[in-house]
Scaffold this motif. Structure first.
Motif, PDB file in Angstrom:
ATOM      1  N   ASN A  79      60.225  18.075  53.714  1.00 26.29           N
ATOM      2  CA  ASN A  79      61.323  16.913  53.807  1.00 26.29           C
ATOM      3  C   ASN A  79      60.843  15.676  54.637  1.00 26.29           C
ATOM      4  O   ASN A  79      60.523  15.885  55.940  1.00 26.29           O
ATOM      5  N   ASP A 127      61.960  12.684  55.206  1.00 26.58           N
ATOM      6  CA  ASP A 127      62.916  11.904  56.012  1.00 26.58           C
ATOM      7  C   ASP A 127      63.044  12.672  57.317  1.00 26.58           C
ATOM      8  O   ASP A 127      63.130  12.205  58.695  1.00 26.58           O
ATOM      9  N   GLU A 128      63.125  14.061  57.191  1.00 30.41           N
ATOM     10  CA  GLU A 128      63.374  14.858  58.444  1.00 30.41           C
ATOM     11  C   GLU A 128      62.064  14.741  59.530  1.00 30.41           C
ATOM     12  O   GLU A 128      62.385  14.638  60.652  1.00 30.41           O
ATOM     13  N   HIS A 141      62.606  11.044  61.052  1.00 28.05           N
ATOM     14  CA  HIS A 141      63.796  10.963  62.100  1.00 28.05           C
ATOM     15  C   HIS A 141      63.399  12.066  63.052  1.00 28.05           C
ATOM     16  O   HIS A 141      63.913  11.497  64.268  1.00 28.05           O
ATOM     17  N   SER A 142      62.806  13.146  62.991  1.00 28.58           N
ATOM     18  CA  SER A 142      62.812  14.148  64.160  1.00 28.58           C
ATOM     19  C   SER A 142      61.589  13.513  64.915  1.00 28.58           C
ATOM     20  O   SER A 142      61.556  13.918  66.168  1.00 28.58           O
ATOM     21  N   SER A 143      60.978  12.517  64.622  1.00 29.60           N
ATOM     22  CA  SER A 143      60.059  11.841  65.353  1.00 29.60           C
ATOM     23  C   SER A 143      60.333  10.594  65.905  1.00 29.60           C
ATOM     24  O   SER A 143      59.601   9.824  66.580  1.00 29.60           O
ATOM     25  N   MET A 191      59.283  21.948  67.577  1.00 31.62           N
ATOM     26  CA  MET A 191      59.502  20.661  67.607  1.00 31.62           C
ATOM     27  C   MET A 191      60.024  19.949  68.864  1.00 31.62           C
ATOM     28  O   MET A 191      60.832  20.799  69.451  1.00 31.62           O
ATOM     29  N   ILE A 198      61.180  13.725  71.865  1.00 35.03           N
ATOM     30  CA  ILE A 198      60.076  12.776  72.283  1.00 35.03           C
ATOM     31  C   ILE A 198      60.446  12.200  73.569  1.00 35.03           C
ATOM     32  O   ILE A 198      61.498  12.118  74.314  1.00 35.03           O
ATOM     33  N   TYR A 201      72.602   8.781  59.622  1.00 35.58           N
ATOM     34  CA  TYR A 201      71.443   8.625  59.181  1.00 35.58           C
ATOM     35  C   TYR A 201      70.937   9.612  57.966  1.00 35.58           C
ATOM     36  O   TYR A 201      71.779  10.216  57.437  1.00 35.58           O
ATOM     37  N   PHE A 202      69.802   9.268  57.401  1.00 39.59           N
ATOM     38  CA  PHE A 202      69.503   9.865  56.037  1.00 39.59           C
ATOM     39  C   PHE A 202      69.531  11.499  56.253  1.00 39.59           C
ATOM     40  O   PHE A 202      69.915  11.929  55.360  1.00 39.59           O
ATOM     41  N   GLY A 203      69.239  12.067  57.313  1.00 38.78           N
ATOM     42  CA  GLY A 203      69.167  13.723  57.050  1.00 38.78           C
ATOM     43  C   GLY A 203      70.501  14.185  57.603  1.00 38.78           C
ATOM     44  O   GLY A 203      70.693  15.294  57.813  1.00 38.78           O
ATOM     45  N   THR A 231      67.817  18.651  67.843  1.00 42.90           N
ATOM     46  CA  THR A 231      66.557  18.140  68.501  1.00 42.90           C
ATOM     47  C   THR A 231      66.141  16.978  67.439  1.00 42.90           C
ATOM     48  O   THR A 231      65.837  15.932  67.895  1.00 42.90           O
ATOM     49  N   LYS A 232      66.255  17.128  66.177  1.00 47.35           N
ATOM     50  CA  LYS A 232      66.056  16.084  65.204  1.00 47.35           C
ATOM     51  C   LYS A 232      66.822  14.937  65.246  1.00 47.35           C
ATOM     52  O   LYS A 232      66.251  13.804  65.309  1.00 47.35           O
ATOM     53  N   VAL A 233      68.301  15.227  65.778  1.00 50.93           N
ATOM     54  CA  VAL A 233      69.138  14.090  65.944  1.00 50.93           C
ATOM     55  C   VAL A 233      68.624  13.198  66.988  1.00 50.93           C
ATOM     56  O   VAL A 233      68.769  12.236  67.140  1.00 50.93           O
ATOM     57  N   ASN A 279      66.045  12.956  68.698  1.00 48.54           N
ATOM     58  CA  ASN A 279      64.581  12.347  68.440  1.00 48.54           C
ATOM     59  C   ASN A 279      64.719  11.105  67.673  1.00 48.54           C
ATOM     60  O   ASN A 279      64.570   9.951  67.845  1.00 48.54           O
ATOM     61  N   TYR A 280      65.791  11.172  66.716  1.00 44.58           N
ATOM     62  CA  TYR A 280      66.009  10.045  65.790  1.00 44.58           C
ATOM     63  C   TYR A 280      67.094   9.089  66.395  1.00 44.58           C
ATOM     64  O   TYR A 280      66.564   7.878  66.644  1.00 44.58           O
TER      65      TYR A 280
END
Lengths: 412, 420
Positions: A63, A65-66, A69-71, B1, B4, B278-280, B346-348, B350-351
């Motif tokens: 994925n 995008d994932e 975004h997660s970065s 993960m 950041i 967001y896209f995810g 965590t993904k959110v 960081n985004y």
């Protein structure tokens, strides 16, 4: 002046690194020489489809995008008739992840049948949303094949028709990708708070592994590319609230010496609120509710279009007549020095404003590099500055010729 | 993960200088290119108008000429200097936005000063504006998203509420030149304005600003609207507008919420991002990526001075309209009933942190972010609280926010098109 370094990897991939230490976000831009003009008649929409497929995942990064975004980043892409461009932004300390991600999707895209079908559905919705369900949305689907032949400019990038896009297969996509997503057909640009040496190292580890595609070949553009319809008339019947007309003229490609003159003409006659055509037809005579000009700016010969939205209860022929009479007058008297100076100041300002964005800067650098002329945009600014009133008027006189002037009407 | 790091996320309030007439100029001197941006923000938006369309007409006419530069010559004068001028209005403010080449800063400011002191509000331009809106409306009326948006805001805020109405040609028809002049007199004054200045500032900028904007003051002290507009939300939570000849339907769902000054605003932003920001997001993954019903679906939170709005927007294939609505409610339920996974959270995080970082990258972005604080009477603490919330919000808090504010019975739903 600005801190750029250009390298070419052994596989032909060209890389541009731009150091801008005051920025926290790094922009990575991938420019591919694959646009809708590279498609074959009957299977249009592939370049745009491949752009979508680039987001459908690899084994390592299922994925895309994932990961971005997660970065802490963002990304986008777009396709034109000449090229496809991808970019993402990430905090500067995530740069390696970004590089690995981009290299992986170029090399190891999954191309799953399931993902392909979903993307097709999405693209067909996009077709509806941007073409079928919008007033005047279909006009390019009539105009492009009218103006061009033997060339991919004959159809819009999204595809020549809904049905044609619907028929595309996964195999079609794969072959297009295999043919055009080859390192010697790409430019990679990275801009931000980067260190040249360590970035290069990362690039060698990832993009350095990319092999040239066996099937890559740069197609020769056959000429002529214009059809025999220039100078003729096209009427499009659509369910529209107001009649729109377009006057179309052929122009040179983006890189030709004459291009700046066409740009100035476009700005001058109908590009602004206070342009002579606007003042005359919209403000004084109130025949039109809006006038605009559009220059295609494509790499191969393009067109200049002057569009007019005719006010309700005004005779179309009366408006067109006034428009053409006034254009003839403009062609006769020409642009003045002070008008030219004003336009050049305007264009300079817009360029400067664009360049405040790191992304625009690196995108332009990639674009110029792909055209094999890295200094293209800086040289072009000089070109514009050196334009004379004489040159602009000569260009306009040549343009204003019945064999060139193509009329399009979109009406109920 | 891993989450950041945020050591680099630091921001200081801009410095401020007061001009001779009391105008406060917040400034940021940074940048590599010779471009500067000056924004004058007035409490002169819809909230303060005497009738629908007055603020918009004022913004329009202000740009349509001064004594020395009548009509389109004003814009031309700006552009010939390599500058630009845009004037617009919204629910709360009237905003004058100018970009200038810092080498031509003085000449550009001379022009701007004229706009404030010598605007003529031509009657002919008002007439023309009314006609333009009529023509534009004919085109807009064919679009599903136009109607979806219009009806949603009407129902959520009230047809006559400054945040609720979609300006119609008929509304503007009733606006007179005198209405516009009165509005101008009452609201376009230095004491009712905040200025924001950013970019590579020219060395003599303070002097130039004082010369051209520092002597301008109110001429006739008009009557400013000091009241409060209460919400007049409709009781009709479900609305379908049938439109012929459309291949898609527009779906708009949501409700009024609080302003960004509210204690839960940052938490709500996190919830919104998870849901459709967001896209995810839940919405994108479900409606677009899994099912392919739409090219795009998103949710957003927006704050105004006196209220806020949460809304969900998409255009879908007609045949999937009702099914999509059901899925949206399902996703809302999931937010309330399921605990979000550490991975997704965590993904959110960081985004959002990356977004915050992006939002202050570069002088113009930074100015924008700081302007957003100052306009709401906030300071950089708000910014740091936001970072803290993003980093530390828990799954339980997320569910709590969703349960408190996203009760299905309080959500307005509008579909425009031919939903099946």
């Amino acid at each position: 002046m600005l801190d750029f370094e250009r390298i070419q990897l052994s596989n032909g991939l060209r890389v541009i690194l731009h150091r801008a230490p005051s920025y926290q976000m790094v922009v990575t831009n991938l420019f591919i020489g694959a646009g809708s003009k590279h498609e074959q008649a009957g299977s249009s929409g592939l370049a745009h489809f491949c752009e979508h497929m680039m987001f459908t995942g690899t084994k390592r990064f299922p994925n895309y995008d994932e990961v971005i975004h997660s970065s802490g980043g963002n990304n986008n892409a777009f396709t034109t008739a000449d090229f496809t461009n991808f970019y993402h932004t990430l905090p500067f300390y995530q740069i390696e992840t970004g590089i690995q991600l981009e290299a992986d999707r170029i090399m190891n895209l999954d191309f799953s049948e399931e993902k392909f079908e979903i993307q097709k559905k999405i693209i067909l919705e996009e077709f509806k949303e941007t073409v079928l369900n919008v007033p005047y949305g279909q006009k390019w689907h009539f105009i492009r094949p009218f103006l061009y032949e033997n060339h991919g400019y004959s159809w819009p990038t999204i595809g020549a028709s809904y049905e044609e896009v619907e028929k595309l297969t996964l195999e079609d996509c794969k072959s297009f990708f295999q043919q055009y997503y080859s390192p010697q057909n790409m430019v990679l640009g990275i801009a931000g708070n980067i260190d040249f040496d360590s970035t290069l190292e990362m690039l060698e580890k990832s993009f350095g592994q990319l092999n040239q595609r066996a099937h890559f070949k740069q197609e020769e553009i056959k000429s002529p590319i214009y059809s025999n319809n220039w100078g003729k008339e096209l009427i499009i019947q659509e369910d529209v609230p107001l009649t729109n007309t377009m006057l179309l003229f052929p122009t040179v490609g983006r890189m030709e010496a004459d291009f700046p003159a066409y740009d100035v003409i476009s700005e001058w006659i109908a590009g602004r609120k206070q342009s002579p055509l606007t003042q005359h037809l919209v403000n004084r005579r109130e025949l039109a509710h809006g006038i605009g000009s559009y220059l295609s700016g494509s790499e191969d010969p393009g067109f200049l279009s002057i569009e007019m939205a005719i006010s309700k209860s005004i005779e179309t022929s009366a408006a067109i007549d006034q428009q053409e009479r006034y254009l003839a007058k403009l062609a006769k008297y020409g642009i003045t020095q002070s008008q030219l100076d004003g336009i050049l100041n305007r264009l300079d300002f817009e360029y400067e404003l664009q360049e405040t964005s790191l992304h625009n800067r690196i995108f332009s650098a990639c674009y110029a590099e792909k055209l094999n002329f890295f200094d293209f945009f800086t040289q072009e600014r000089k070109h514009y500055r050196n334009l004379t009133v004489y040159e602009v008027n000569a260009c306009f006189s040549n343009l204003w010729d019945p064999s060139n002037l193509t009329r399009v009407t979109i009406e109920n | 993960m891993k989450t950041i790091t945020t050591e680099n996320l630091a921001i200081d309030m801009p410095q401020c200088v007061k001009l001779n007439n009391g105008l406060n100029v917040h400034y940021i001197d940074e940048g590599e290119k010779d471009v500067v941006k000056l924004e004058l923000i007035f409490n002169a938006g819809r909230w303060f108008e005497s009738g629908k369309g007055v603020a918009a007409a004022t913004a329009r006419l202000l740009q349509e000429g001064t004594k020395i530069y009548p009509g389109g010559l004003l814009n031309e004068a700006f552009e010939d200097l390599g500058a630009s001028l845009k004037i617009m209005s919204n629910g709360d403010h009237l905003i004058i936005s100018a970009y200038a080449n810092n080498n031509k800063f003085e000449e550009t400011l001379e022009l701007l000063g004229q706009v404030l002191e010598y605007a003529t509000f031509p009657a002919k331009e008002l007439k023309h504006y009314k006609k333009l809106l009529k023509d534009q409306q004919e085109i807009n009326y064919k679009k599903v998203e136009y109607h979806g948006q219009k009806i949603f805001f009407q129902n959520a805020f009230g047809m006559n509420h400054p945040y609720g109405y979609k300006l119609q040609a008929d509304d503007v028809d009733a606006v007179t030149r005198l209405n516009v002049i009165d509005h101008f007199d009452a609201t376009i004054q230095p004491k009712n304005c905040m200025a924001f200045f950013s970019g590579k500032l020219p060395s003599d900028w303070e002097e130039v600003l004082n010369d051209n904007l520092g002597r301008w003051d109110v001429v006739d002290d008009g009557e400013k609207f000091e009241g409060f507009h209460s919400l007049e939300s409709s009781f009709q939570y479900r609305h379908v507008k049938l439109m012929e000849d459309t291949k898609q339907s527009a779906i708009r769902m949501g409700k009024p919420i609080f302003t960004k000054r509210h204690g839960d605003f940052w938490k709500f932003q996190v919830v919104n991002t998870i849901f459709g920001g967001y896209f995810g997001s839940r919405l994108m993954q479900n409606i677009r990526e899994e099912k392919g019903y739409s090219y795009g679906i998103y949710s957003a939170v927006q704050s105004y001075q006196n209220s806020g709005v949460f809304y969900i927007a998409t255009e879908v294939n007609n045949e999937y309209a009702n099914v999509t609505t059901k899925e949206i409610y399902k996703e809302l339920d999931r937010l309330k009933s399921e605990s979000i996974s550490e991975n997704e959270l965590t993904k959110v995080r960081n985004y959002m942190l990356g977004n915050v970082m992006s939002s202050i990258d570069g002088p113009f972005n930074k100015a924008e972010a700081l302007k957003d604080l100052i306009l709401y009477g906030l300071d950089t603490n708000y910014f740091y609280e936001g970072i803290e919330t993003i980093q530390s919000i828990t799954p339980a808090e997320i569910q709590d926010i969703a349960q408190t504010y996203l009760d299905q019975n309080t959500i307005y739903e509008v579909i425009a098109g031919q939903p099946a």
